[in-house]
Every structure is written in C-alpha cells, then in structure tokens.
Scaffold this active site. Structure first.
Site, PDB file in Angstrom:
ATOM      1  N   ARG A  45      -7.835  -3.712 -12.447  1.00  0.00           N
ATOM      2  CA  ARG A  45      -8.921  -4.695 -11.975  1.00  0.00           C
ATOM      3  C   ARG A  45      -8.622  -6.000 -12.286  1.00  0.00           C
ATOM      4  O   ARG A  45      -8.791  -6.806 -11.879  1.00  0.00           O
ATOM      5  CB  ARG A  45      -9.901  -4.123 -12.805  1.00  0.00           C
ATOM      6  CG  ARG A  45     -10.505  -2.834 -12.134  1.00  0.00           C
ATOM      7  CD  ARG A  45     -11.725  -2.158 -13.092  1.00  0.00           C
ATOM      8  NE  ARG A  45     -12.178  -1.168 -12.451  1.00  0.00           N
ATOM      9  CZ  ARG A  45     -11.741   0.040 -12.853  1.00  0.00           C
ATOM     10  NH1 ARG A  45     -10.985   0.336 -14.184  1.00  0.00           N
ATOM     11  NH2 ARG A  45     -12.543   1.378 -12.694  1.00  0.00           N
TER      12      ARG A  45
ATOM     13  N   PRO B 159     -12.359  -8.470 -11.495  1.00  0.00           N
ATOM     14  CA  PRO B 159     -12.596  -7.651 -12.879  1.00  0.00           C
ATOM     15  C   PRO B 159     -13.890  -7.957 -13.552  1.00  0.00           C
ATOM     16  O   PRO B 159     -14.377  -9.144 -13.627  1.00  0.00           O
ATOM     17  CB  PRO B 159     -11.506  -8.268 -13.978  1.00  0.00           C
ATOM     18  CG  PRO B 159     -11.008  -9.459 -13.251  1.00  0.00           C
ATOM     19  CD  PRO B 159     -11.347  -9.499 -11.953  1.00  0.00           C
TER      20      PRO B 159
ATOM     21  N   ALA C  96     -24.665  10.353 -23.221  1.00  0.00           N
ATOM     22  CA  ALA C  96     -23.571   9.709 -23.836  1.00  0.00           C
ATOM     23  C   ALA C  96     -23.082   8.519 -22.919  1.00  0.00           C
ATOM     24  O   ALA C  96     -23.457   8.486 -21.814  1.00  0.00           O
ATOM     25  CB  ALA C  96     -22.504  10.856 -23.733  1.00  0.00           C
TER      26      ALA C  96
ATOM     27  N   HIS D 139     -15.004  -2.933 -18.523  1.00  0.00           N
ATOM     28  CA  HIS D 139     -15.056  -2.038 -17.207  1.00  0.00           C
ATOM     29  C   HIS D 139     -13.536  -2.210 -16.510  1.00  0.00           C
ATOM     30  O   HIS D 139     -13.241  -2.791 -15.830  1.00  0.00           O
ATOM     31  CB  HIS D 139     -15.958  -2.478 -16.182  1.00  0.00           C
ATOM     32  CG  HIS D 139     -15.737  -1.714 -14.703  1.00  0.00           C
ATOM     33  ND1 HIS D 139     -15.937  -0.398 -14.621  1.00  0.00           N
ATOM     34  CD2 HIS D 139     -15.615  -2.325 -13.512  1.00  0.00           C
ATOM     35  CE1 HIS D 139     -15.564  -0.042 -13.280  1.00  0.00           C
ATOM     36  NE2 HIS D 139     -15.414  -1.084 -12.766  1.00  0.00           N
TER      37      HIS D 139
HETATM   38  P1  NAD Z   1     -14.167  -5.085   0.574  1.00  0.00           P
HETATM   39  O1  NAD Z   1     -12.635  -5.360   1.022  1.00  0.00           O
HETATM   40  O2  NAD Z   1     -14.392  -3.840   1.447  1.00  0.00           O
HETATM   41  O3  NAD Z   1     -15.202  -5.941   0.790  1.00  0.00           O
HETATM   42  C1  NAD Z   1     -15.226  -7.248   0.275  1.00  0.00           C
HETATM   43  C2  NAD Z   1     -16.224  -8.081   1.003  1.00  0.00           C
HETATM   44  O4  NAD Z   1     -16.089  -9.422   0.482  1.00  0.00           O
HETATM   45  C3  NAD Z   1     -15.535  -8.483   2.402  1.00  0.00           C
HETATM   46  O5  NAD Z   1     -16.398  -7.851   3.627  1.00  0.00           O
HETATM   47  C4  NAD Z   1     -15.111  -9.762   2.626  1.00  0.00           C
HETATM   48  O6  NAD Z   1     -15.320 -10.507   3.978  1.00  0.00           O
HETATM   49  C5  NAD Z   1     -15.858 -10.377   1.671  1.00  0.00           C
HETATM   50  N1  NAD Z   1     -15.777 -11.715   1.146  1.00  0.00           N
HETATM   51  C6  NAD Z   1     -14.634 -12.125   0.950  1.00  0.00           C
HETATM   52  N2  NAD Z   1     -14.629 -13.546   0.308  1.00  0.00           N
HETATM   53  C7  NAD Z   1     -15.975 -13.730   0.520  1.00  0.00           C
HETATM   54  C8  NAD Z   1     -16.561 -15.191   0.409  1.00  0.00           C
HETATM   55  N3  NAD Z   1     -16.027 -15.936  -0.155  1.00  0.00           N
HETATM   56  N4  NAD Z   1     -17.832 -15.049   0.736  1.00  0.00           N
HETATM   57  C9  NAD Z   1     -18.603 -14.126   1.359  1.00  0.00           C
HETATM   58  N5  NAD Z   1     -17.942 -12.653   1.362  1.00  0.00           N
HETATM   59  C10 NAD Z   1     -16.546 -12.741   0.969  1.00  0.00           C
HETATM   60  O7  NAD Z   1     -14.018  -4.751  -1.083  1.00  0.00           O
HETATM   61  P2  NAD Z   1     -15.047  -3.594  -1.733  1.00  0.00           P
HETATM   62  O8  NAD Z   1     -14.333  -2.360  -1.783  1.00  0.00           O
HETATM   63  O9  NAD Z   1     -16.250  -3.803  -1.300  1.00  0.00           O
HETATM   64  O10 NAD Z   1     -15.069  -4.290  -3.105  1.00  0.00           O
HETATM   65  C11 NAD Z   1     -15.533  -5.351  -3.686  1.00  0.00           C
HETATM   66  C12 NAD Z   1     -15.269  -5.799  -5.017  1.00  0.00           C
HETATM   67  O11 NAD Z   1     -16.053  -4.502  -6.103  1.00  0.00           O
HETATM   68  C13 NAD Z   1     -13.930  -5.421  -5.356  1.00  0.00           C
HETATM   69  O12 NAD Z   1     -13.495  -6.564  -6.363  1.00  0.00           O
HETATM   70  C14 NAD Z   1     -13.878  -4.087  -6.181  1.00  0.00           C
HETATM   71  O13 NAD Z   1     -12.673  -4.004  -7.182  1.00  0.00           O
HETATM   72  C15 NAD Z   1     -15.292  -4.242  -6.808  1.00  0.00           C
HETATM   73  N6  NAD Z   1     -15.623  -2.821  -7.270  1.00  0.00           N
HETATM   74  C16 NAD Z   1     -16.213  -2.689  -8.359  1.00  0.00           C
HETATM   75  C17 NAD Z   1     -16.975  -1.628  -8.922  1.00  0.00           C
HETATM   76  C18 NAD Z   1     -17.753  -1.749 -10.056  1.00  0.00           C
HETATM   77  O14 NAD Z   1     -17.879  -0.478 -11.008  1.00  0.00           O
HETATM   78  N7  NAD Z   1     -18.191  -2.804 -10.745  1.00  0.00           N
HETATM   79  C19 NAD Z   1     -16.485  -0.581  -8.311  1.00  0.00           C
HETATM   80  C20 NAD Z   1     -15.899  -0.655  -7.180  1.00  0.00           C
HETATM   81  C21 NAD Z   1     -15.455  -1.714  -6.740  1.00  0.00           C
END
Ligand code: NAD
Length: 302
Positions: A88, A121, A169, A175
C-alpha cells in the site's frame, strides 16, 4: 436530507455506493464524481435502476465538486490501487497528487461535513486530508483497520463456528503490513481468546489477515466488497448518531499520527477513542506500527 458525495467511482467506491443503495441506510442523496466523467454517469444510471428495487428512496446523480457544498459526508476512494506485488505504501506519491487536486477543489466550496477516506496508503491519506482541508481531526475518518478487523472476525468465526458479532477482537495500527492484533484484550463472548485459540492458531490468523488483500489482488486484481461494507457501516453510524466503535483511522494527539484504533463514531464524526491496556509485548508491536506511519508522514510534502 442526508447527502453523500463519493469521489472515485472504481471498485471500492462503487461497492460502497451499492451497499448504500442495497440497504436501509439513511442516505437520501448520493452524488458520484470521477475523473472519468462518463464512468461516473454510467455508474449513476446503473445505480438509479437498482434504486427502484431499493427499500428507501435515494436520489442518485453524477455531479461535480459544487455538490460538496452541502454534503454531510464526502467519501474519497479515488486513486491508484495496488498491483500484484505492490504494498500500500508504494501508492503514496501518485495518490498524494490525486488528493491534492481533489481537496483543493473541495476547499473552494463551503463543505463542512465529514471526510471518509478509503484510498491507500490509508493512514497517510487520512493525515493528508486533514492537513490539506485544514479540518479538525474529528471530522476526518479513514477506514483504518475496519476491514482488517472484519477479516479477523470472519476467520475466527469460521474456525470456531461462532457468529462474528460475538467476536470482540480488533486489528489495530497501520492499515498495512505492520498492523497487529491485541489478542490479550480480545474476547469471544465473555471469554478470553486464549480459551479458544492457541499461539499457533493465533499466528496463522494474523498472517492470513495481513495477507488477505495480497491474496485477493493476486486472484481478482482488487478488493472491494469488504471495504464497501465497512464504509457503509461507518456511514450508518454517522447518520444514525450511533456512537459505534470502529477501528477507524483518525488523528490521535497522543500518538501524533492517524492510525487504526478503536474510536467512537457518531453524527459529529469521531467522539473519542477507547483506551486499550495492552501488555508490553503487544504495546511494542503497536508502537512499531506507529513508527512506520510517523516516519512516512515525516517524509511526505503536503
Ligand atoms: P480503481 O482504479 O477501481 O478506482 C479508482 C478511481 O479513482 C477510478 O475510477 C479513477 O478514474 C478515479 N480517479 C483517479 N484520480 C482521480 C481524481 N483526481 N479525481 C477523481 N477521480 C479520480 O481503484 P479501487 O480498486 O477502487 O481502489 C481505490 C483505492 O482504494 C486504492 O488506493 C486502493 O488501494 C484503496 N483500497 C482501500 C481499502 C481499504 O481498506 N481502505 C481496500 C481496498 C482498496
């Protein structure tokens, strides 16, 4: 009128949006924004059709940043996802740039609601949101280790055939790869975890929790449903003014960083955190995770 603006209509964002529509959540209005405007429009149309089968009326549209003005929650899931083998933390530079451009647009509005952050991240992006928006800590909530805690409860539940709701738990810390489980204070029903699980079993569960995202990404390229449900549950706690405890990430003064820790969430955001009395061995592990987050925060330019 409870209004949510979702920025980033990818796998994570749309799993969250679908969870909101496919439930009795109190969201009245949902606005979708994405860099790819056509994608946001297509997703909005698809969701509108789904909403006609929904139990509650929910207004859905593709919008723009002016929609943040009167939003209660802005959820950001925009940015790059991990590719196979990436951690991440590898996403940091690209996603910081994405957040700088998004939050500078929101800052032009009078948005005064709650930020809900999902992008990785995670702890770093939550901290960056607080700094870029100049919002108080209690109004900036990252999903933290809520997903990891859900994974932990699922794995224990499968092993013991006990409802996940009775498994108290937590996974806390980053993360990411340094997250940890304070087993000593975990409970299954009213009993200590040790009554059910030995050291080998606990080590295997921690390894499986930490590896969950890598395993899913290797197999299907992304993870989405779990985080979608966690974001939906946090949204419910906000609109229900529920005072629910989540291992969300928020800036905790005592730790000097944003970190996944049990916090109480209600209509105002983060009401406060709950104290954990961990033995030295577990505290050391948690402090190590804090160090990793803090040293990364010190290296970034916001
Ligand atoms: P994805 O590529 O499917 O979607 C990302 C979206 O963001 C795309 O539609 C893209 O067009 C859009 N985007 C990019 N730049 C942008 C901007 N400047 N303005 C507006 N939109 C913009 O990715 P995803 O699988 O949905 O993952 C998204 C994020 O969530 C990643 O960073 C991923 O690592 C994270 N994630 C977090 C968790 C968690 O537990 N917090 C879990 C899974 C994924």
């Amino acid at each position: 009128m409870n209004k949510v603006v979702l920025i980033g209509c990818g796998n994570v964002g749309m799993s969250y949006a679908f969870s909101l529509v496919n439930s009795e959540s109190k969201v009245d209005e949902l606005v979708l924004i994405d860099l790819n405007k056509e994608k946001a429009q297509g997703e909005a149309l698809d969701l509108m059709h789904a909403s006609s089968c929904s139990k509650r009326k929910i207004n859905i549209k593709a919008g723009d940043y002016s929609d943040c003005e009167d939003a209660d929650i802005v959820c950001i899931s925009a940015g790059r996802n991990q590719e196979i083998g990436e951690t991440r933390m590898d996403l940091i530079e690209k996603n910081l740039d994405v957040f700088k451009s998004i939050i500078s647009e929101i800052n032009k509005t009078n948005f005064n609601g709650i930020y809900l952050i999902a992008t990785n991240p995670l702890d770093i992006m939550t901290y960056a949101t607080m700094k870029l928006s100049n919002f108080p800590a209690y109004k900036v909530i990252g999903s933290g280790t809520t997903l990891d805690t859900a994974r932990l409860r699922f794995l224990i539940s499968e092993q013991l055939d006990i409802n996940p709701k009775n498994i108290h738990a937590y996974v806390i810390g980053e993360h990411g790869d340094s997250e940890m489980i304070p087993w000593s204070i975990g409970r299954i029903g009213l009993n200590s975890v040790d009554k059910y699980l030995n050291k080998t079993q606990k080590n295997k569960i921690l390894k499986d929790v930490r590896n969950s995202a890598y395993e899913i990404i290797n197999k299907k390229g992304n993870t989405a449903y779990g985080i979608g449900m966690c974001l939906k549950n946090i949204t419910d706690a906000i609109f229900d003014n529920a005072n629910t405890i989540f291992t969300a990430s928020t800036y905790i003064e005592k730790f000097k960083c944003c970190v996944g820790y049990p916090v109480i969430i209600n209509r105002n955001g983060v009401r406060g955190y709950t104290e954990l009395n961990m033995p030295k061995e577990e505290l050391d592990e948690f402090v190590n995770s804090l160090k990793i987050i803090k040293s990364t925060i010190n290296q970034i330019k916001i």
